[in-house]
Write a protein that holds these residues in place. Sequence first.
Motif, short mmCIF file in Angstrom:
data_model
loop_
_atom_site.label_atom_id
_atom_site.label_comp_id
_atom_site.label_asym_id
_atom_site.label_seq_id
_atom_site.Cartn_x
_atom_site.Cartn_y
_atom_site.Cartn_z
N GLU A 162 -46.08 -26.42 -28.12
CA GLU A 162 -45.17 -26.69 -27.02
C GLU A 162 -45.62 -27.99 -26.36
N ILE A 163 -44.69 -28.94 -26.19
CA ILE A 163 -45.04 -30.23 -25.61
C ILE A 163 -44.38 -30.48 -24.26
N ALA A 164 -43.35 -29.68 -23.95
CA ALA A 164 -42.64 -29.84 -22.69
C ALA A 164 -41.82 -28.59 -22.42
N GLY A 165 -41.34 -28.49 -21.19
CA GLY A 165 -40.51 -27.34 -20.86
C GLY A 165 -39.64 -27.60 -19.65
N LEU A 166 -38.54 -26.88 -19.59
CA LEU A 166 -37.65 -26.92 -18.43
C LEU A 166 -37.38 -25.47 -18.04
N SER A 167 -37.94 -25.07 -16.90
CA SER A 167 -37.81 -23.68 -16.47
C SER A 167 -36.51 -23.48 -15.68
N TYR A 168 -36.01 -22.25 -15.73
CA TYR A 168 -34.76 -21.95 -15.05
C TYR A 168 -34.69 -20.48 -14.65
N ASN A 169 -33.78 -20.18 -13.75
CA ASN A 169 -33.40 -18.82 -13.40
C ASN A 169 -31.93 -18.66 -13.73
N VAL A 170 -31.54 -17.45 -14.08
CA VAL A 170 -30.14 -17.14 -14.33
C VAL A 170 -29.53 -16.70 -13.01
N ALA A 171 -28.38 -17.27 -12.66
CA ALA A 171 -27.66 -16.91 -11.44
C ALA A 171 -26.27 -16.43 -11.84
N GLY A 172 -26.11 -15.15 -11.97
CA GLY A 172 -24.83 -14.61 -12.42
C GLY A 172 -24.62 -14.84 -13.89
N ASP A 173 -23.37 -14.71 -14.33
CA ASP A 173 -23.06 -14.85 -15.74
C ASP A 173 -22.79 -16.28 -16.16
N ASP A 174 -22.57 -17.17 -15.18
CA ASP A 174 -22.08 -18.49 -15.55
C ASP A 174 -22.86 -19.66 -14.97
N ASP A 209 -26.54 -27.63 -24.15
CA ASP A 209 -26.48 -26.19 -24.39
C ASP A 209 -25.73 -25.48 -23.27
N VAL A 210 -26.00 -25.87 -22.03
CA VAL A 210 -25.29 -25.29 -20.89
C VAL A 210 -23.78 -25.53 -21.04
N ARG A 211 -23.41 -26.75 -21.40
CA ARG A 211 -21.99 -27.09 -21.59
C ARG A 211 -21.38 -26.22 -22.70
N ALA A 212 -22.10 -26.08 -23.82
CA ALA A 212 -21.59 -25.29 -24.95
C ALA A 212 -21.37 -23.83 -24.56
N GLN A 213 -22.15 -23.33 -23.61
CA GLN A 213 -22.02 -21.95 -23.16
C GLN A 213 -20.96 -21.80 -22.06
N GLY A 214 -20.41 -22.93 -21.60
CA GLY A 214 -19.39 -22.88 -20.55
C GLY A 214 -19.97 -22.54 -19.19
N LYS A 215 -21.24 -22.88 -18.97
CA LYS A 215 -21.91 -22.56 -17.71
C LYS A 215 -22.04 -23.81 -16.84
N THR A 216 -22.48 -23.59 -15.61
CA THR A 216 -22.78 -24.68 -14.69
C THR A 216 -24.25 -24.59 -14.31
N VAL A 217 -24.72 -25.61 -13.57
CA VAL A 217 -26.12 -25.63 -13.15
C VAL A 217 -26.24 -25.90 -11.65
N THR A 218 -27.29 -25.35 -11.11
CA THR A 218 -27.79 -25.69 -9.79
C THR A 218 -29.11 -26.40 -10.05
N ILE A 219 -29.28 -27.56 -9.44
CA ILE A 219 -30.45 -28.38 -9.76
C ILE A 219 -31.47 -28.35 -8.63
N MET A 220 -32.64 -27.81 -8.93
CA MET A 220 -33.75 -27.83 -7.99
C MET A 220 -34.81 -28.85 -8.43
N CYS A 221 -34.73 -29.29 -9.67
CA CYS A 221 -35.71 -30.21 -10.25
C CYS A 221 -35.29 -31.66 -10.02
N PRO A 222 -36.13 -32.47 -9.35
CA PRO A 222 -35.77 -33.87 -9.09
C PRO A 222 -35.65 -34.70 -10.38
N ILE A 223 -36.30 -34.28 -11.45
CA ILE A 223 -36.21 -35.01 -12.70
C ILE A 223 -34.83 -34.82 -13.33
N VAL A 224 -34.34 -33.58 -13.31
CA VAL A 224 -32.99 -33.31 -13.82
C VAL A 224 -31.96 -34.02 -12.95
#
Length: 131
Positions: free
Chosen positions: A49-61, A90-105
């Motif tokens: 593993e050389i990098a990672g982007l952590s996330y939480n799931v918020a609802g179905d979408d 990948d998020v787009r392909a799943q039809g989801k949206t994002v909330t961004i807490m990461c300043p890099i993203v």
Amino acid sequence: MTDGKGIVSQDQIASVDEVIDDPHAPAFDFAVVNDEKAGIYEAVFGEREIAGLSYNVAGDDRLVLLATSVFPEFRKQGIASELIRRVLDDVRAQGKTVTIMCPIVRTFIEHNPEYADLIDLKHPGAAEGRR
């Protein structure tokens, strides 16, 4: 992705600078694995593993993108940018949206506005990245 006091670390600044300065693909290819149990997209090169982007799931979408990290020896090689790009694709392909807490993203999207439509309008997250 701050120290708990809202301050961006030196390591985070290096990754943000990479996103700003080097939008090109990395010098080598890596796999991206979504470990849904752990809530992390992992960049894997060989067996490592050389990098990672952590996330939480918020609802179905919606995913809340929390933090991007790249191991020091792999920084400044375009890994962060490519990992974020693949996660957002990948998020787009799943039809989801994002909330961004990461300043890099957040910075990545500011410099790649074709991904801005993925930001959840009701829950956008962090106000801005580092320019």
